[in-house]
Design a protein around this motif. Structure first.
Motif, PDB file in Angstrom:
ATOM      1  N   GLU A   1       0.830  -1.200   0.000  1.00  0.00           N
ATOM      2  CA  GLU A   1       0.000   0.000   0.000  1.00  0.00           C
ATOM      3  C   GLU A   1       0.871   1.260   0.000  1.00  0.00           C
ATOM      4  OE1 GLU A   1      -2.507  -0.690   3.352  1.00  0.00           O
ATOM      5  OE2 GLU A   1      -3.860  -2.011   2.255  1.00  0.00           O
TER       6      GLU A   1
ATOM      7  N   ARG B   1      -3.851   9.217  -6.187  1.00  0.00           N
ATOM      8  CA  ARG B   1      -5.228   9.016  -6.656  1.00  0.00           C
ATOM      9  C   ARG B   1      -5.538   7.528  -6.774  1.00  0.00           C
ATOM     10  NH1 ARG B   1      -9.364  12.084  -7.142  1.00  0.00           N
ATOM     11  NH2 ARG B   1      -9.815  11.669  -9.327  1.00  0.00           N
ATOM     12  N   ALA B   2      -4.552   6.768  -7.257  1.00  0.00           N
ATOM     13  CA  ALA B   2      -4.766   5.328  -7.374  1.00  0.00           C
ATOM     14  C   ALA B   2      -4.961   4.713  -5.999  1.00  0.00           C
ATOM     15  CB  ALA B   2      -3.580   4.682  -8.098  1.00  0.00           C
TER      16      ALA B   2
ATOM     17  N   GLY C   1       2.883   5.776  -2.999  1.00  0.00           N
ATOM     18  CA  GLY C   1       4.071   6.473  -3.493  1.00  0.00           C
ATOM     19  C   GLY C   1       4.039   6.645  -4.995  1.00  0.00           C
ATOM     20  N   SER C   2       3.374   5.716  -5.687  1.00  0.00           N
ATOM     21  CA  SER C   2       3.325   5.794  -7.151  1.00  0.00           C
ATOM     22  C   SER C   2       2.221   6.737  -7.606  1.00  0.00           C
ATOM     23  CB  SER C   2       3.091   4.404  -7.732  1.00  0.00           C
ATOM     24  OG  SER C   2       2.986   4.474  -9.129  1.00  0.00           O
ATOM     25  N   SER C   3       1.080   6.689  -6.964  1.00  0.00           N
ATOM     26  CA  SER C   3      -0.021   7.566  -7.350  1.00  0.00           C
ATOM     27  C   SER C   3      -1.013   7.684  -6.196  1.00  0.00           C
ATOM     28  CB  SER C   3      -0.736   7.012  -8.582  1.00  0.00           C
ATOM     29  OG  SER C   3      -1.969   7.679  -8.747  1.00  0.00           O
TER      30      SER C   3
ATOM     31  N   ARG D   1       3.711   1.519  -1.464  1.00  0.00           N
ATOM     32  CA  ARG D   1       4.219   1.694  -2.824  1.00  0.00           C
ATOM     33  C   ARG D   1       3.138   2.233  -3.762  1.00  0.00           C
ATOM     34  NH1 ARG D   1       6.687  -3.041  -1.494  1.00  0.00           N
ATOM     35  NH2 ARG D   1       5.337  -4.338  -2.755  1.00  0.00           N
ATOM     36  N   ILE D   2       1.906   1.760  -3.576  1.00  0.00           N
ATOM     37  CA  ILE D   2       0.822   2.299  -4.409  1.00  0.00           C
ATOM     38  C   ILE D   2       0.699   3.799  -4.161  1.00  0.00           C
ATOM     39  CG2 ILE D   2      -1.659   2.278  -4.878  1.00  0.00           C
ATOM     40  CD1 ILE D   2      -1.742  -0.607  -4.058  1.00  0.00           C
TER      41      ILE D   2
END
Lengths: 366, 506
Positions: free
Chosen positions: A222, A231-232, A227-229, A224-225
């Motif tokens: 979670e 909104r995602a 950290g990546s976006s 990493r998600i």
């Protein structure tokens, strides 16, 4: 003609290890030139660096002991980094941890070691977490940039420890040095081998355990998600606020533990310089580990060996300037290598008006 | 002399040959279409021309002079500007600031810059307010800003990468006028598309690509045979979406699977962007929502999915009131959402295929909070297989996939959760013919299986082909309802333009 960096579509496979080796080699070659110019035999200096750091149980002991604060600080930074956050405050959190540990020792100096040591370490964890609490709340609730707040709190922590060792906690038998009284004898961490204490084991368990947990758990995923976006993350039902808050507090707690182990392990009393730059070095460790918590342990040991080796040759007549240069070169080499893993160098053509700006804009958008 | 000549361009990526001897010749003062399916190599070829990629082999010639672009800045300096599918704008900056960014005079005079940008916009019929921040703009307006950026840098060659994918029919016609104005100004416009009607309406010549190579170069549009073109593009019989069989199993008496009542959403300015919308979707039914971009479709979808808070109103899925539920709770209750922003909302670009594929289901693959890698990988492989996603490497960041593959992965992931309601926002936008057909077929299969589908699209043909009922949104409200079987396009168009008042909307 100029050069610029372009992000690779995917990192070079297995490139990290290779890059690290090449970076190290390049640094040693440049360093050899420097040593030769200043009248030292490069090979011998390198051999004695290696011997001092990794050539004997004693060397390993020194290296691993150094890797403890580096690894914990590196983990603290990398954990926050895997969510795209920058904890620049590990230095202050180490100090806060040491203060927490020392406070427990002041309150209960007569407690038996097996009770006192865990309490001191717990207080250290709490101290580090407490210093990160403000930035965590500010970031999660108000969106205040954590880089600024954590960085500024370093200064606050330094002022507090300076006040304590110059004021209320100053050792009356300390010959007027700004130091706290010597800790109770039973508060020292038991020896593991040579000069290493079981702080090495504690740190290894924490660094490897948390690294593994971050890589494999839903919690780390979670992070990493998010950290990546962001909104995602919201879209799949991850509470950003809770994540922002928890990751910064955990980061501070890990750095605080480093302070506790330094206090109960390597030090005999609370001093102003307890953090010794490990918190900032932790940023480099995390960067070299490409912000992956699972890579921190190996980098911390390598970094510790470089520091110990570099310090050892100063006793053999190599000026500290050269020794520091060598350490810096090795770090540069390794950092350049880490960059190479994720980026490739692109030649740019003739410069045009506004060209740099548009290229940067295009790069940022890509 | 040709304004642009691309000769025998080869470009390889790890595991993929994106361009295999592609050629292109564009006359100055013309609008030139580049046709081809997704993955045909159009975008790569255009990125080579725009200096984003360097070709492995082949040459780029502008006005007879060979060029080597090492960066987009080089290409811009030589007058090549590109409007990418994914816009590269800074949301907090105004239109003017975005347009002049990186190419502004040293001394910034905001007033006069704004006037200059406004003048430029007017000259080419690009209607925008130069002082507005970009985040307030619709996709169509943002595209105009991108075109303005290129014109500001005095691009003589303008590449528009699937420009109509984000536009409404009306906006597309408007864009056709803009491209003509630019061509009449002596510039060359390269128009990438896979919609044949647009090509015939807007373009002078067409080049068709397939499998990374040029299969037909510079065909005069006047002599085009649409079915021959489609054959060139696809290399097989065309997949034209047929008017779907009216779902017989939709039972008017059946209680709706999705109920939205009096939903109102305000934007940061307090404007009601969703204005008391009520609608029902029954199991097995596809309800289409048409409308010009920026009339509340996106905030409506976000509010139904729980991504943005509603001021008031109800969202009920399968008799469960989810009006205040979190996005995750709504998903768990059987509501799947295919968001308009695939990369960024639906998918996380820096994570790999596995991590993206299990974003909905990872909690199932975790025991004591530790994710079972083998199980999540197997799940991902299943999804990739069932929904035909082409992934070169499971552990590479997803950002490298093509739009069609991203959408297959996203749609597959969402529908794999066995939803009772699917809200799909622009699910086929920017996809190639086969990709569109695949996604449409998936939606049809879902509705045949009894799932209620709310389809938001700006493609009226798609809506007419798929929907059982068609609602039109304007100004945040549902203003009209049509039966797609005997719908009058003029009436729908009038409703989209806001020319009808609310009538008996169901």
């Amino acid at each position: 003609m100029g050069l610029r960096l372009a992000r690779r579509e995917s990192p070079v496979r297995g490139g990290q290890v290779l890059a690290f080796a090449v970076g190290l080699l390049a640094a040693l070659v440049v360093g050899a030139a420097l040593l030769a110019m200043s009248g030292h035999a490069p090979i011998e200096v390198y051999r004695s660096m290696f011997d001092a750091a990794l050539g004997s149980p004693r060397g390993w002991s020194a290296t691993l002991t150094r890797a403890v604060p580096l690894g914990l600080a590196g983990l603290a930074v990398a954990i926050a980094g895997s969510m795209g956050l920058w904890n620049i405050g590990a230095e202050g959190q180490i100090i806060a941890g040491a203060i927490g540990g020392a406070w427990v020792a002041r309150l209960a100096p007569d407690l038996a070691g097996p009770a006192l040591i865990p309490l001191m370490l717990l207080a250290a964890v709490a101290g580090g977490a407490a210093l990160a609490l403000g930035p965590a709340i500010a970031r999660a609730r108000l969106g205040v940039n954590e880089i600024i707040t954590t960085l500024m709190l370093n200064e606050v922590a330094i002022r507090i420890v300076r006040y304590l060792v110059n004021g209320p906690w100053k050792d009356p038998d300390g010959n007027n040095f700004p130091v706290a009284p010597v800790l109770p004898e039973q508060s020292g961490l038991p020896t593991l081998f040579e000069r290493s204490n079981i702080g090495v084991v504690i740190a290894a368990v924490v660094v490897i355990g948390v690294g593994w947990y971050a890589a494999r758990s839903t919690w780390g995923y979670e992070l990493r998600i998010a950290g990546s976006s962001e909104r995602a993350a919201e879209y799949v039902g991850i509470s950003l606020k809770a994540k922002l808050f928890s990751v910064l507090v955990v980061s501070g707690a890990i750095a605080g533990l480093a302070g506790g182990i330094e206090l109960t392990g390597s030090s005999t009393r609370l001093v102003e310089g307890v953090a010794n730059g490990y918190g900032f070095a932790g940023i480099i460790v995390a960067a070299l580990a490409l912000m992956r918590p699972s890579g921190v342990a190996a980098v911390a040991i390598a970094f510790g060996a470089v520091q110990i080796g570099g310090e050892s040759i100063q006793t053999q007549g190599v000026p500290s300037a050269i020794s520091n240069l060598l350490q810096a070169l090795i770090l540069f080499g390794a950092l350049a290598a880490a960059v190479w893993v994720n980026y490739r160098v692109v030649r740019t053509g003739r410069s045009v008006e506004g060209g740099a700006g548009s290229a940067a804009a295009a790069g940022a958008g890509a | 002399m040709l304004a642009v000549e691309l000769v025998d361009i080869w470009k390889r990526f790890p595991g993929v040959v994106a361009n295999a001897g592609a050629t292109l010749g564009v006359r100055s003062g013309s609008v030139h279409a580049v046709l081809g399916e997704n993955g045909a190599g159009k975008s790569t070829l255009m990125n080579v021309l725009a200096g984003v990629y360097q070709p492995d082999e082949g040459s780029v010639v502008l006005n007879g002079e060979p060029q080597r672009f090492a960066s987009p800045a080089d290409a811009i300096a030589c007058g090549v500007g590109m409007v990418h599918q994914e816009f590269r704008l800074i949301p907090t900056f105004t239109v003017t600031e975005n347009v002049v960014l990186g190419a502004a005079p040293t001394r910034l005079d905001r007033g006069s810059l704004r006037a200059q940008v406004g003048e430029l916009a007017e000259r080419f019929g690009l209607l925008t307010d130069p002082g507005r921040p970009v985040w307030q703009l619709s996709m169509g307006e943002r595209q105009r800003v991108e075109i303005l950026k290129a014109l500001w840098r005095d691009a003589s060659v303008l590449i528009l990468d699937e420009p109509t994918a984000v536009l409404t029919p009306g906006e597309a016609v408007e864009l056709g006028r803009v491209t003509r104005a630019m061509a009449d100004d002596g510039r060359s416009v390269i128009f990438i598309s896979h919609k044949l009607d647009e090509v015939t309406a807007f373009c002078d010549e067409a080049t068709v690509m397939r499998g990374g190579a040029t299969v037909a170069a510079s065909l005069p549009v006047g002599e085009l045979d649409a079915s021959r073109l489609a054959e060139l593009m696809v290399g097989q019989a065309t997949a034209v979406s047929q008017r779907r069989q009216r779902a017989a199993q939709v039972d008017g008496e059946q209680s709706p699977a999705l109920v939205v009542r009096d939903l109102r959403v305000r934007d940061v300015h307090g404007r009601a962007v969703v204005d008391d919308v009520s609608l029902d979707v029954r199991p097995g039914e596809i309800v289409g929502i048409a409308g010009v971009a920026g009339n509340g479709q996106r905030p409506l979808a976000d509010a139904i999915a729980g991504l943005s808070p509603a001021e008031h109103g109800q969202v009920v899925v399968a008799d469960a009131d989810l009006s205040t539920a979190s996005p995750a709770a709504r998903s768990a209750a059987g509501l799947s959402y295919v968001p308009e922003d695939r990369l960024g909302v639906g998918l996380a670009p820096r994570l790999d295929a596995v991590e993206n594929a299990v974003m909905r289901s990872y909690r199932r693959f975790a025991r004591r909070r530790i994710v079972d890698r083998a199980a999540s990988r197997a799940h991902t492989e299943g999804l990739i297989d069932r929904y035909r996603v082409k992934v070169a490497r499971m552990d590479a960041p997803l950002a490298g996939l093509s739009g069609g593959n991203l959408q297959r992965l996203l749609v597959g992931r969402e529908l794999d959760e066995k939803p009772t309601v699917v809200v799909a926002a622009q699910p086929t936008r920017g996809l190639d013919v086969q990709g569109v057909a695949a996604i449409q077929q998936i939606l049809l299969d879902q509705s045949a299986a009894g799932v209620a589908v709310l389809l938001i699209s700006e493609d009226l043909d798609e809506l007419l082909a798929l929907s059982d009922r068609l609602l039109v949104m304007h100004g945040g409200a549902v203003v009209a309802s049509f039966d797609p079987d005997d719908a009058d396009r003029t009436a729908i168009g009038a409703a989209m333009a806001g020319a009808v008042s609310t009538e008996g909307v169901s």
